[in-house]
Design an enzyme around this catalytic site. Structure first.
Site, PDB file in Angstrom:
ATOM      1  N   GLY A  31      -7.765 -89.704-117.924  1.00 32.53           N
ATOM      2  CA  GLY A  31      -9.043 -89.121-118.301  1.00 32.53           C
ATOM      3  C   GLY A  31      -9.580 -88.199-117.223  1.00 32.53           C
ATOM      4  N   SER A  35      -8.600 -78.446-116.616  1.00 26.37           N
ATOM      5  CA  SER A  35      -7.745 -77.483-117.323  1.00 26.37           C
ATOM      6  C   SER A  35      -6.261 -77.723-117.066  1.00 26.37           C
ATOM      7  CB  SER A  35      -8.148 -76.043-117.016  1.00 26.37           C
ATOM      8  OG  SER A  35      -8.407 -75.896-115.669  1.00 26.37           O
ATOM      9  N   HIS A  37      -4.808 -80.656-117.190  1.00 27.36           N
ATOM     10  CA  HIS A  37      -4.398 -81.554-118.276  1.00 27.36           C
ATOM     11  C   HIS A  37      -4.228 -80.774-119.582  1.00 27.36           C
ATOM     12  CE1 HIS A  37      -6.540 -84.703-115.743  1.00 27.36           C
ATOM     13  NE2 HIS A  37      -5.357 -85.246-115.935  1.00 27.36           N
TER      14      HIS A  37
END
Ligand code: PAF
Length: 292
Positions: A31, A35, A37
């Site tokens: 989580g 950007s 990811h």
């Protein structure tokens, strides 16, 4: 439509009811998405095509945090993460609770990263890669992907995952995606959110050091390390944990006479924040000292 599921049953239903006939890709995350990811998500979509299924897992895995690392302080923002993933056309977000991933409590049987888990990043964070591989193993089983996408920024993690797949017979393709950087060169990381402006400036020494090391490749392995090290030495705000030139497959440090493609890895602390980075270097083989 992005389905957001939290339980094993709902995950299985979401995977099986997907209308697409194509392949499935998974991007595993903890989580706090940035950007970098989202580029992994894009690579996942490219890998499976428009009719394939892209699954993102969001789980802050307690097993990979050491006793002195603050699991509770790790940034969490599920609603914000889901919004970003919806905008990227993700089909399924799996955001399980700890009890869902580890229904029997903390596992008594875990995956061992072996020697790979004890060197470099593993030496700094004992047990870390065992925790990573244990959860990756479980998430591969739960999501049953054809492709799993990981960032090259965590180079040792990527290599450990490749070994997990090879050694424990997972039928999945592992796709590495190049490190995403801010315009100033800082590798994107969820941990960058902890940095003050001064710490961020200091943290840039890591990517500068790697660039200096790469430029020294034609002068041999020792010059690569010396050049990178000189840059780091100029910035007292960075406490270097390790700087190493390694074989890209085994992660073992190369000899001074090495020639070929290597990875230059660096990790350090800026304040209390740990930063990692790496770059591929073409190293010219030099004759060993004393040889004619
Ligand atoms: O790279 C990460 O975010 C984590 O180590 C991973 C692969 C999601 C496992 O928890």
């Amino acid at each position: 439509m992005t389905a957001v599921v939290h339980t094993r049953t709902d995950l299985a239903a979401a995977l099986d009811t997907h209308p697409g006939t194509g392949r499935r890709a998974v991007v595993m995350t903890m989580g706090a998405l940035h950007s970098g990811h989202l580029l992994l998500v894009d690579a996942a979509r490219d890998a499976v095509g428009p009719h394939g299924q892209v699954v993102v897992t969001i789980f802050v895995n307690p097993l990979q945090f050491g006793p002195h690392e603050d699991l509770d302080a790790y940034p969490r923002d599920l609603p914000g993460d889901v919004e970003k993933l919806q905008g990227r056309g993700v089909d399924v977000v799996f955001a399980p609770e700890r009890e869902t991933v580890y229904p029997g409590g903390d596992p008594r049987v875990t995956v061992s990263a072996g020697h790979l888990g004890t060197i470099l990043e593993g030496a700094q964070r004992p047990g870390h890669f065992d925790g990573v591989l244990t959860v990756v193993h479980k998430l591969l089983r739960l999501t049953r992907p054809d492709v799993a996408v990981f960032g090259e920024k965590d180079a040792q993690q990527l290599l450990a995952v490749r070994r997990l797949v090879l050694d424990l017979e997972h039928d999945v393709e592992i796709l590495g995606v190049p490190t995403a950087r801010d315009d100033d060169g800082l590798a994107l990381s969820s941990r960058n959110a902890y940095l003050s402006a001064q710490q961020r400036t200091d943290g840039l020494a890591l990517s500068r050091a790697l660039a200096a090391g790469r430029a020294a490749g034609p002068r041999g392995a020792s010059a690569v390390l010396a050049s990178a090290s000189a840059v780091l030495a100029e910035v007292p705000g960075v406490r270097v944990d390790y700087l190493a030139l390694v074989d890209p497959v085994t992660v073992e440090e190369v000899d001074p006479s090495f020639g070929g493609r290597a990875l230059l890895l660096v990790a350090g602390r800026v304040g209390t924040t740990r930063l990692l980075d790496n770059v591929a270097v073409e190293v010219t083989a030099l004759p060993e000292e004393g040889s004619s």
